[in-house]
Design an enzyme around this catalytic site. Structure first.
Site, short mmCIF file in Angstrom:
data_model
loop_
_atom_site.label_atom_id
_atom_site.label_comp_id
_atom_site.label_asym_id
_atom_site.label_seq_id
_atom_site.Cartn_x
_atom_site.Cartn_y
_atom_site.Cartn_z
N LYS C 79 0.85 -1.20 0.00
CA LYS C 79 0.00 0.00 0.00
C LYS C 79 0.88 1.25 0.00
O LYS C 79 1.92 1.28 0.67
CB LYS C 79 -0.91 -0.03 1.23
CG LYS C 79 -1.99 1.06 1.25
CD LYS C 79 -2.90 0.91 2.47
CE LYS C 79 -4.00 1.97 2.52
NZ LYS C 79 -4.87 1.82 3.70
N SER C 154 -9.80 2.00 2.75
CA SER C 154 -8.87 2.70 1.89
C SER C 154 -7.86 1.80 1.19
O SER C 154 -7.22 2.23 0.24
CB SER C 154 -8.13 3.75 2.71
OG SER C 154 -7.31 3.12 3.68
N SER C 178 -10.04 -0.26 7.01
CA SER C 178 -9.44 -0.11 5.69
C SER C 178 -8.81 -1.37 5.10
O SER C 178 -8.45 -1.38 3.93
CB SER C 178 -8.40 1.00 5.71
OG SER C 178 -9.03 2.25 5.67
#
Lengths: 97, 476, 487
Positions: C79, C154, C178
């Site tokens: 990420k 996210s 997330s």
């Protein structure tokens, strides 16, 4: 909407957060913030008298470093991403009048 | 009759702690160095970096708190103070607001009216900011983060002081305590001790405090005294004109001897403090406090008493010798070497102070070694050099820390102890100064002084004065 | 069978057995990336050359018998809020559009030690603020199951990349759901570990007291294996916890007999999609049939978690994100007059709308006069929520529920109404407030064929309970891949 956010509040928050919104953005932000605060006001339904505010979930205490130098000169790396550099320092708009 | 005003002063004193590394990272705190050469991701606020607390900072803060009679907050935390400024890499400073490490202390000062306690409201730990250098050439500012993250304690006094003299006495007291603890060198001129002055005035007898201002940028005792006088006068003038004092931060300009408001529209002075989620609470046990207390070095008052008792040093001299840790350290180390406390004291009290004054130096700037002072004392005692030569040698020791043995040897300063050579010179002096000889013989004892002087002159100062006296008297 | 539809552990075994080279594995991933990236946009940065070069180095270490772990040579996506040395790290924000870190996040360092090959950095909601991956400055990521839908957020890029087999596994971060919510939307498995288990050093902070890094993969075995690799006590992170057990794979046992599972009644009320409800309750039945003791119970304060979370997360974010100011790194506005104008223009141009919204809210709730009413109130609420969970875990080993009230919404549907979007986090947020571990495993689909994830929540430091339950549940079904990548 119970929370009405004034222009002055937006201006003040803008100074604190260093954000400058366009007129359109400002209206939207005022309405969003008002709605969010209305929603947050739900917390007032809870009686939290005598409840200690909880910053950390676990009772971890006393995390220390020993006083020993571990870092050397890493200036080139530190300055690598800077938008402005002069003589080994970060260059910024002047801070004194 | 004109109104009488009283000045009310409180101080916020920042002290840089003498740790080897910064408060939250392993970067060196060493002074100087090219810009940004003592930095890392933590003290430059790189994304993703995290702080880890230096244990020594907590120990120094506790030690200062104990020595200033504070109570130690046994559960304390760090908070973030949020404000934007380029010397502050994260745009928040890690400090303590809600639970500072020490609270409710005080120190005693001497005033012309007797002893007085200045209360300490709190002591908290925090990180120092970086340095901004103004670049005239390009009309910009340059940021150096070498000082960013250097550990500080901020000592916040109660508004208990009433004059510049009391402020200086309080600062001096704090400085001595902290220096003796070894927690900081407390040099005002280098910024390792800094004071912000909170000052208000009120009519004598008034119960309420007046509106205060905070003055920054004070880097010597003299500047502090001048700033207090200047700000007091400014506030009284405002009140006399029927105007009000505005609560604000002002910057003292020591050249113009005037303070200027530091306000700007962009400074909201709303720091949005909240507990730093990246750091965990500090729990200080009774045992930890006891351990620090037990390890506490001898402080000034104890040292002073000991000097009087152990070395038979008079009160006044003991006060001077202990007036800085550096001086006391020099005294003790030299005494340890030569075991002649009175003589060591004498060299420090007379020649050292004289040369410091001449060179506008502070005790912290002294750089000669106890070994060389001890050697010098031995040389005088053994009669190898006479006292006037000794002063010359001491100057060299003071300035360049020379080895007195070598110095005396190289410069040929040894006293002449050869009786034959002396006797010949003295006979010559007697022959050349019949008048003085006659005066002496007629009972004018003082005349011998002139003859000694003439002999010394002929011997280029290297004669042993005792021996000269003895031979002179014999021949006369 | 291609290499990319293997699980990470399966691929690792083949590499170890010399059936597959590391280079072949990396090339297979790159083929998938090149095939689907134009449609899905899972990555902000793909480092093809770096990955191929790394593949050779890792191969040598494997051949020399130095790297022997289960993940050696397996390609991974990270990420884009974790710092990677010499690789662009943007947090999907314009303000970090040119930021190349000089150090690597501790969790990623741990993966590198295990022999991982980093393919690139995955797309996300800007600074992890969002539930759809639509607030990215680099375009939205699309859901591989249906490209008209969001992947969740996210960590949407990480979850979509795993589902679309553009990597063997990925790292995500979870501040309010997330990892767990996009795992549910993308039909993959993800774990949010107990706070303090994985070092946050090098994770670009959103809400420091809530953020945790965790694995995203095709199955529970992978997730447990990855978690074992990335977890460590890190002296650089003061909130890192020294745990006794890091052997999460030892909980990969198909046995839930006697395991006590509680289902909060409040999780099945208004707002929950009927299909989601059915799939989750069916999953509970499956576990019950396997011998778990399942019962409903009253979990208090469910409705208070979201408002408390938004105060705490926004407050911390307003402070954490103040370092992005155009001085030390990242974007600086072109024209400005003086320092404060530079700050304001840089930040106003560099941050997107959602980030600005949260920074302003956070600045407001901390400002003079509001701190007690909002911030301290939220921290007190957090204490009460934690207590509710403590009570629940006196009775149950695992709490079972959905990861989100719906399946993935359509692109563009969520951002217009922030409150509605925030309400989607109702099942995940309290877990972060209480520091608990949670896992999402695929459990079924809705009538449109979109995946539904089952969330299992454990007590602090009891990852093994949820890993065991999730693993046991997983044994009852087959892994399903999105239609678009079926070969």
């Amino acid at each position: 909407m119970a929370n009405i956010i004034s222009d002055e509040t937006m201006e003040y928050v803008g100074i604190l957060a260093k954000l400058e919104l366009s007129e359109d953005e400002k209206e939207q932000a005022k309405s969003d913030m008002g709605k969010m605060l209305d929603y947050i006001d739900k917390l007032n339904e809870l009686d939290t008298t005598d409840v200690e505010p909880m910053s950390h979930v676990f009772p971890v205490n006393n995390v220390f470093r020993e006083d020993v130098v571990t870092n050397g000169d890493d200036r080139d790396n530190i300055l690598k991403n800077a938008p402005g550099v002069k003589e080994g320092a970060f260059k910024v708009p002047k801070t004194v009048e | 009759m004109a109104k009488q005003y009283e000045t009310v002063i409180g101080l916020e004193v920042h002290v840089e702690l003498a740790t080897k590394t910064k408060i939250f990272c392993g970067c060196s705190t060493e002074f100087g160095g090219a810009p940004n050469t003592h930095t890392c991701p933590v003290c430059t606020g790189m994304p993703g970096s995290l702080p880890v607390l230096n244990k020594q900072v907590v120990e120094y803060a506790i030690a200062v708190g104990l020595a200033t009679n504070c109570s130690i907050t046994q559960y304390c935390k760090f908070d973030r103070k949020n404000y934007f400024y380029p010397d502050n890499p994260q745009n928040y400073q890690i400090s303590q607001l809600y639970l500072p490490i020490c609270r409710n202390g005080g120190v005693e000062i001497d005033t012309p009216a007797g002893k007085k306690v200045i209360g300490i409201h709190e002591i908290h730990m925090e990180e120092d900011a970086g340095k901004l250098i103004h670049d005239e050439w390009e009309d910009c500012s340059l940021v150096d983060f070498n000082r960013s993250g250097v550990p500080l304690i901020e000592i916040v006094s109660e508004p208990d002081m009433r004059s510049a003299e009391e402020v200086i006495a309080y600062l001096d007291k704090l400085r001595l305590i902290i220096q003796y603890l070894g927690a900081s060198d407390c040099k005002l001129n280098e910024g390792s001790m800094r004071a912000d002055v909170n000052l208000s005035v009120r009519e004598v007898g008034a119960k309420e405090f007046g509106t205060r201002t905070e003055m920054k940028n004070l880097n010597s005792f003299k500047a502090i005294a001048r700033a207090i006088e200047g700000e007091r006068a400014r506030q009284i003038e405002l009140l006399e004109e029927g105007k009000t004092v505005i609560q604000e931060t002002r910057r003292w300009d020591d050249n113009k001897e005037y303070s200027y408001a530091m306000r700007s529209k962009e400074d909201a002075q709303d720091y949005r403090y909240f507990p730093d989620p990246d750091l965990v609470p500090i729990v200080i046990s009774d045992e930890w406090i006891a351990r620090i207390k037990a390890a506490q070095p001898e402080l000034r008052t104890e040292k002073l008493e000991r000097y009087k008792k152990e070395f038979d040093i008079p009160e006044y001299d003991a006060e001077i010798l202990t007036s800085s840790k550096k001086m006391a350290d020099l005294f003790e180390a030299t005494t340890e070497l030569c075991n002649k406390p009175k003589k060591v004291s004498n060299w420090l009290m007379v020649e050292t102070l004289r040369l410091m004054k001449e060179n506008d130096m502070e005790a912290e700037d002294l750089s000669f070694s106890p070994e060389n002072l001890a050697k010098l004392i031995e040389l005088v005692d053994a009669g190898t050099i006479n006292s006037s030569v000794a002063k010359e040698v001491f100057e060299a020791v003071f300035k360049e820390d020379v080895d007195p043995d070598k110095y005396v040897e190289e410069k040929g300063l040894k006293a002449v102890n050869d009786e034959g050579a002396l006797r010949a010179t003295i006979e010559e002096v007697i022959a050349n100064n019949p008048q003085s000889v006659e005066d002496y013989r007629n009972g004018k004892e003082k005349a011998i002084g002139f003859l000694v002087g003439q002999t010394m002159k002929a011997m280029q100062g290297k004669a042993n004065p005792g021996m000269v006296n003895k031979i002179l008297k014999e021949l006369l | 069978m291609g290499l990319m539809n293997l699980t990470a552990v399966e691929l690792g075994k083949k590499i170890k057995a010399k059936e597959v080279t590391v280079k072949e594995a990396v090339e297979a991933a790159i083929v998938q990336i090149e095939k689907h990236e134009d449609t899905l946009n899972c990555y902000v940065t793909v480092d093809k050359e770096g990955a191929l070069k790394k593949a050779e180095e890792i191969q040598k270490l494997i051949d020399d018998g130095i790297l022997t772990g289960p993940l050696a040579g397996v390609p991974v996506a990270i990420k884009d809020n974790m710092c990677t040395k010499d690789m662009l790290t943007t947090c999907s924000s314009k303000i970090l559009s040119n930021f190349v870190p000089t150090y690597t996040a501790e969790a990623v360092v741990n993966l590198e030690k295990a022999g991982a090959v980093i393919l690139g950095k995955t797309n996300m909601d800007e600074f992890a603020m969002g539930s759809t991956t639509e607030t990215s400055a680099y375009g939205e990521t699309k859901n591989p199951w249906n490209t008209a839908h969001v992947p969740g957020g996210s960590s949407g890029g990480s979850c979509a990349a795993v589902a679309a087999e553009e990597c063997s596994y990925a790292l995500g971060s979870d501040t309010g759901g997330s990892i767990r919510q996009p795992s549910s939307f993308c039909g993959v498995t993800g774990i949010k570990p107990t706070y303090g288990t994985v070092s946050r050093y090098g994770l670009i902070a959103y809400g420091s007291s809530l953020d945790q890094i965790g694995p995203v993969a095709k199955d529970v075995t992978d997730c447990a294996t990855i978690l074992e690799a990335i977890s460590s006590y890190d002296p650089k992170d003061s909130t890192s916890v020294k745990r006794e057990d890091y052997d999460f794979t030892s909980a990969l046992v198909d046995d839930v007999k006697g395991l006590k599972i509680g289902i909060p009644k409040a999780y099945f009320g208004e707002g929950l999609d009927a299909d989601v409800k059915k799939v989750i309750l069916d999953a509970a039945k499956v576990l019950e049939e396997k011998g778990a003791i399942v019962e409903e119970f009253d979990l208090g304060l469910v409705d208070y978690a979201i408002p408390a979370y938004y105060v705490i997360a926004a407050a911390e974010a307003s402070s954490n994100l103040s370092r992005f100011d155009g001085v030390k790194y990242g974007y600086r506005t072109k024209d400005y007059e003086g320092l404060h104008n530079m700050y304001k223009k840089t930040r106003s141009e560099g941050f997107g709308a959602e980030v600005k919204r949260r920074i302003m809210l956070g600045s407001f709730v901390l400002s003079s006069g509001y701190y007690d009413a909002y911030y301290l109130k939220a921290l007190r609420t957090k204490a009460l929520i934690k207590k509710e969970f403590d009570k629940a875990f006196e009775k149950y080993d695992v709490i079972l529920g959905p990861a989100a009230p719906t399946t993935a919404p359509k692109l563009g549907e969520s951002l217009s109404d922030p409150i509605k979007m925030y309400l989607g986090d109702i099942y995940t947020i309290s877990v972060n407030l209480a520091g608990l571990p949670g896992i999402t495993v695929p459990a079924g689909e809705d009538n449109k064929g979109l995946p539904i994830g089952l969330q299992l929540i454990g007590d602090c430091f009891k990852e093994k309970n949820i890993i065991r339950a999730a693993y046991s549940f997983e044994q009852t079904r087959n892994y399903k891949r999105p239609g678009m990548i079926e070969d």
